[in-house]
Design a protein around this motif. Structure first.
Motif, short mmCIF file in Angstrom:
data_model
loop_
_atom_site.label_atom_id
_atom_site.label_comp_id
_atom_site.label_asym_id
_atom_site.label_seq_id
_atom_site.Cartn_x
_atom_site.Cartn_y
_atom_site.Cartn_z
N GLU A 1 6.36 6.68 -10.13
CA GLU A 1 6.74 7.50 -11.35
C GLU A 1 7.88 8.35 -11.32
O GLU A 1 8.13 8.89 -12.15
CB GLU A 1 5.35 8.41 -11.35
CG GLU A 1 4.09 7.55 -11.73
CD GLU A 1 2.74 8.44 -11.87
OE1 GLU A 1 2.97 9.65 -12.11
OE2 GLU A 1 1.62 7.98 -11.52
N PRO B 1 4.13 10.48 -7.42
CA PRO B 1 4.06 9.11 -6.69
C PRO B 1 5.39 8.50 -6.95
O PRO B 1 6.18 8.60 -8.04
CB PRO B 1 3.05 8.46 -7.56
CG PRO B 1 2.02 9.23 -7.96
CD PRO B 1 3.04 10.47 -8.27
N LYS C 1 2.58 2.25 -3.41
CA LYS C 1 1.60 2.64 -4.43
C LYS C 1 2.16 4.31 -5.05
O LYS C 1 1.98 4.89 -5.94
CB LYS C 1 0.39 2.57 -4.28
CG LYS C 1 -0.10 0.82 -4.36
CD LYS C 1 -1.43 0.94 -4.12
CE LYS C 1 -1.77 -0.62 -4.21
NZ LYS C 1 -3.43 -0.95 -3.92
N LYS C 2 2.46 4.79 -3.66
CA LYS C 2 2.52 6.24 -3.81
C LYS C 2 3.81 7.05 -3.04
O LYS C 2 4.54 7.99 -3.29
CB LYS C 2 1.38 6.99 -2.94
CG LYS C 2 1.22 8.55 -3.26
CD LYS C 2 0.11 9.06 -2.60
CE LYS C 2 -0.20 10.60 -3.18
NZ LYS C 2 -1.54 11.00 -2.49
N TYR C 3 4.56 5.95 -2.15
CA TYR C 3 5.60 6.76 -1.34
C TYR C 3 6.84 5.82 -1.25
O TYR C 3 6.45 4.62 -1.51
CB TYR C 3 5.16 6.88 0.05
CG TYR C 3 3.98 8.07 0.52
CD1 TYR C 3 4.22 9.43 0.17
CD2 TYR C 3 2.61 7.61 0.32
CE1 TYR C 3 3.19 10.20 0.53
CE2 TYR C 3 1.50 8.60 0.48
CZ TYR C 3 2.07 9.88 0.59
OH TYR C 3 0.94 10.84 0.62
N GLN D 1 9.71 14.33 -5.07
CA GLN D 1 8.39 14.05 -5.20
C GLN D 1 7.51 15.22 -5.19
O GLN D 1 6.35 15.49 -5.50
CB GLN D 1 7.82 13.08 -4.25
CG GLN D 1 8.41 11.61 -4.43
CD GLN D 1 7.47 10.94 -3.08
OE1 GLN D 1 8.04 10.68 -2.15
NE2 GLN D 1 6.46 9.99 -3.68
N PRO E 1 0.93 8.94 4.06
CA PRO E 1 -0.14 10.34 3.96
C PRO E 1 -0.05 10.96 5.30
O PRO E 1 -0.05 10.19 6.22
CB PRO E 1 -1.24 9.66 3.26
CG PRO E 1 -1.32 8.18 3.63
CD PRO E 1 0.18 7.72 3.72
N ASP F 1 -1.13 16.76 0.22
CA ASP F 1 -0.45 15.93 -0.68
C ASP F 1 1.24 16.39 -0.32
O ASP F 1 2.02 15.76 -0.75
CB ASP F 1 -0.86 16.19 -2.12
CG ASP F 1 -1.61 15.23 -2.82
OD1 ASP F 1 -1.76 14.10 -1.82
OD2 ASP F 1 -1.94 14.94 -3.59
N ARG G 1 0.60 -1.20 0.06
CA ARG G 1 -0.05 -0.04 0.15
C ARG G 1 0.77 1.16 0.02
O ARG G 1 0.44 2.41 -0.59
CB ARG G 1 -0.92 0.04 1.10
CG ARG G 1 -2.07 1.23 1.25
CD ARG G 1 -3.08 0.69 2.21
NE ARG G 1 -2.44 0.35 3.54
CZ ARG G 1 -2.69 -0.66 4.21
NH1 ARG G 1 -3.32 -1.79 3.41
NH2 ARG G 1 -2.27 -1.07 5.57
N THR G 2 1.74 1.33 0.99
CA THR G 2 2.72 2.51 0.95
C THR G 2 3.54 2.66 -0.60
O THR G 2 3.58 3.72 -0.92
CB THR G 2 3.92 1.98 1.94
OG1 THR G 2 3.26 1.99 3.20
CG2 THR G 2 4.76 3.41 2.02
#
Length: 200
Positions: free
Chosen positions: A187, A184, A52-54, A114, A73, A81, A49-50
């Motif tokens: 990316e 993210p 996916k973005k961080y 980021q 988050p 954000d 889960r982490t």
């Protein structure tokens, strides 16, 4: 710490090793406010889960993971954000060797890439130190440039005792009138991630 320590992105497949580092913090300290050690399946879901973005980073030496750090988050609403919450855990026998500082420097560099501007740490604190909790974490963060922004008193109960919880914050980048969107972690260009990690 004479041998080379490599800081790299962690993966879900590292879950078992990371969980073993986390386990004593749950079982023997009030650094974590969890009562039960999560299952490996649950812990791996948290990593997934982490990521996916961080970022989720591990410090490794000769194939052994010595510690890890990740962001997540802060509150979770869109307006937040550009802020992220930090978490770090070191193997019990690898504390006070500069490893935490290196891990935090790496995650700070990636957070800047980021477009994150603020890093926030949620830390257990205590008025009278005991065998389960000291104020070393708050002191560690203060040494790295975090400042105390708020403390909640006797809001956590573990091992039959009440503990405080504090928020500490570090501003790592300017706050423009119109900030660039959060990128993210998956990316971020690999050369950017590599550059961030090789600095440390």
């Amino acid at each position: 710490m004479d041998k080379v320590i490599n800081i790299r992105a962690a993966a879900v497949s590292d879950g078992a090793k990371l969980l073993e580092i986390y386990r004593p913090y749950v079982e023997k300290t009030a650094i974590s406010f969890e009562y039960e050690v999560p299952s490996l399946e649950e812990f791996c879901r948290r990593i997934e889960r982490t990521l996916k973005k961080y970022p989720y980073l591990a410090a490794e030496q000769d194939g052994e993971i010595l510690g890890y750090v990740y962001t997540g988050p802060f509150v979770g609403r869109a307006a937040y954000d550009w802020a992220a919450e930090t978490t770090i855990y070191l193997r019990e026998d690898k504390k006070k060797l500069g490893l935490g500082k290196r891990l935090y420097a790496a995650i700070e560099a990636i957070s800047k890439a980021q477009n994150i501007t603020n890093l926030n740490a949620c830390i257990g604190t205590v008025e009278i130190e005991d065998e389960y909790l000291t104020n070393n974490s708050a002191q560690f963060h203060g040494h790295l440039g975090y400042r105390m922004v708020g403390e909640f008193h006797k809001c956590g109960y573990k091992f039959g005792r009440w503990y405080n919880m504090a928020w500490m914050e570090k501003v790592i980048a300017p706050h423009p009138q119109e900030p660039k969107p959060l990128i993210p972690f998956p990316e971020l260009p690999q050369d950017v991630v590599f550059s961030c990690l090789q600095q440390f």
